[in-house]
Design an enzyme around this catalytic site. Structure first.
Site, PDB file in Angstrom:
ATOM      1  N   ASN A 102       0.823  -1.202   0.000  1.00  0.00           N
ATOM      2  CA  ASN A 102       0.000   0.000   0.000  1.00  0.00           C
ATOM      3  C   ASN A 102       0.859   1.254   0.000  1.00  0.00           C
ATOM      4  OD1 ASN A 102      -2.142  -1.770   0.195  1.00  0.00           O
ATOM      5  ND2 ASN A 102      -2.347  -1.553   2.405  1.00  0.00           N
ATOM      6  N   VAL A 103       0.313   2.321  -0.544  1.00  0.00           N
ATOM      7  CA  VAL A 103       1.028   3.601  -0.593  1.00  0.00           C
ATOM      8  C   VAL A 103       0.337   4.650   0.273  1.00  0.00           C
ATOM      9  CG1 VAL A 103       1.957   3.126  -2.891  1.00  0.00           C
ATOM     10  CG2 VAL A 103      -0.222   4.360  -2.688  1.00  0.00           C
ATOM     11  N   ASP A 104      -0.604   4.230   1.120  1.00  0.00           N
ATOM     12  CA  ASP A 104      -1.454   5.171   1.852  1.00  0.00           C
ATOM     13  C   ASP A 104      -0.842   5.710   3.147  1.00  0.00           C
ATOM     14  OD1 ASP A 104      -1.836   3.002   3.708  1.00  0.00           O
ATOM     15  OD2 ASP A 104      -3.532   2.297   2.517  1.00  0.00           O
ATOM     16  N   HIS A 119       5.933  -0.036  -2.541  1.00  0.00           N
ATOM     17  CA  HIS A 119       5.592   0.758  -3.716  1.00  0.00           C
ATOM     18  C   HIS A 119       5.621   2.258  -3.440  1.00  0.00           C
ATOM     19  CE1 HIS A 119       3.302  -3.084  -5.046  1.00  0.00           C
ATOM     20  NE2 HIS A 119       4.567  -3.123  -5.418  1.00  0.00           N
ATOM     21  N   CYS A 130      14.841  17.602 -10.674  1.00  0.00           N
ATOM     22  CA  CYS A 130      15.765  18.001  -9.598  1.00  0.00           C
ATOM     23  C   CYS A 130      15.632  17.155  -8.335  1.00  0.00           C
ATOM     24  CB  CYS A 130      15.578  19.478  -9.256  1.00  0.00           C
ATOM     25  SG  CYS A 130      14.014  19.871  -8.417  1.00  0.00           S
ATOM     26  N   CYS A 181      12.268  24.066 -10.306  1.00  0.00           N
ATOM     27  CA  CYS A 181      12.944  24.004 -11.610  1.00  0.00           C
ATOM     28  C   CYS A 181      12.009  23.887 -12.799  1.00  0.00           C
ATOM     29  CB  CYS A 181      13.944  22.843 -11.622  1.00  0.00           C
ATOM     30  SG  CYS A 181      13.148  21.210 -11.748  1.00  0.00           S
ATOM     31  N   GLY A 218      -4.782  -9.014   3.555  1.00  0.00           N
ATOM     32  CA  GLY A 218      -5.480  -8.121   2.647  1.00  0.00           C
ATOM     33  C   GLY A 218      -4.858  -7.988   1.276  1.00  0.00           C
ATOM     34  N   SER A 219      -4.291  -9.048   0.749  1.00  0.00           N
ATOM     35  CA  SER A 219      -3.691  -8.989  -0.584  1.00  0.00           C
ATOM     36  C   SER A 219      -4.085 -10.205  -1.402  1.00  0.00           C
ATOM     37  CB  SER A 219      -2.160  -8.922  -0.501  1.00  0.00           C
ATOM     38  OG  SER A 219      -1.595  -8.919  -1.803  1.00  0.00           O
TER      39      SER A 219
END
Length: 276
Positions: A102-104, A119, A130, A181, A218-219
């Protein structure tokens, strides 16, 4: 249900260095939509591909517009009882570490310390030119300022801060650029088609090597970056348990499976193991 919870508690009690691998199903109780149904089939359109995101202006416009509308769902999400139970189990020495797909950012907020976000973390944005990083919450304010017409749009939330937004909403959308930038901004996550950073992979594989058992929470394990840990565990004779409502890619490798909600199972297991 009670018998299965007893079995999982016994599994954690027998194996003193359990590696936990978590996926989107753990965060659905926090209000974040999952990716797949109980058969492991992905909902909706194909995910964003990293190479295409970086080379296609139109795709970046679509991504950031949908992200702007969907972001509040992620920003409001709080760790649920399952996240909290895993943090307590780690503190008590009942699990050795957590690797999340998860990325949460909810494991961090719940208190997990030995944690790899395989992830990445969607709460940070980086410039591809940059490498400057900034909080996603700060970027949301720029998006709202530059695109006021979308500020009140309601759309169906999708996983990882995405939203179901119609193409005609994007014609005048202002895509954010790096304030330092002018470079292209990307959420600090591993898109499909991209590789997990080598140092992150090395650490995760080292934890798998050190562990004496694997617990999947959970996967569906349909993505290889998660499934590989089950393959490695099975190849080295390490038992695998899972808490997942539906089918997983590794069902034939799993010795104990609880098709029950993680936010109910994990606190009950923690309580049985006398974790305060």
């Amino acid at each position: 249900m009670n018998e299965q919870i007893d079995q999982l508690a016994a599994f954690l009690d027998r194996h003193r260095n359990v590696l936990v691998l978590t996926g989107a199903g753990l965060s659905t109780a926090s209000g974040i939509p999952g990716y797949r149904d109980e058969e492991g089939v992905r909902h909706g359109k194909a995910p964003v591909q990293g190479p295409e995101f970086r080379s296609n202006d139109a795709l970046r416009r679509r991504y950031w517009a949908r992200s702007m509308v969907g972001w509040p769902t992620l920003a409001r999400a709080e760790p649920n009882a399952g996240h909290g139970a895993l943090a307590r189990l780690e503190l008590a020495g009942r699990v050795g570490a957590v690797i999340t797909q998860n990325v949460d950012g909810l494991h961090q907020r719940a208190g997990s310390a030995r944690l790899i976000e395989l992830h990445g973390n969607i709460h940070t944005v980086r410039c591809l030119a940059c490498q400057r990083r900034q909080p996603r919450a700060a970027l949301q304010q720029r998006l709202l300022r530059d695109n006021p017409a979308l500020g009140e749009v309601l759309a169906q939330p999708l996983p990882d801060g995405d939203a179901q937004l119609e193409p005609e909403s994007l014609e005048h959308f202002v895509v954010p650029a790096c304030e330092a930038c002018g470079g292209v901004l990307q959420p600090d996550v591993v898109f499909f088609g991209d590789n997990i950073p080598p140092e992150r992979t090395r650490q995760a594989l080292a934890w798998m090597d050190e562990a004496d058992a694997l617990l999947v929470v959970g996967s569906s394990l349909m993505v290889f970056s998660g499934y590989r840990f089950c393959k490695l565990a099975a190849a080295t004779g390490k038992p695998i348990a899972a808490v997942n409502a539906g089918k997983t890619r590794a069902d034939e490798l799993i010795s104990l499976k609880l098709a029950l909600p993680a936010q109910e199972v994990l606190p009950a297991v923690a309580a049985l193991l006398t974790v305060a």
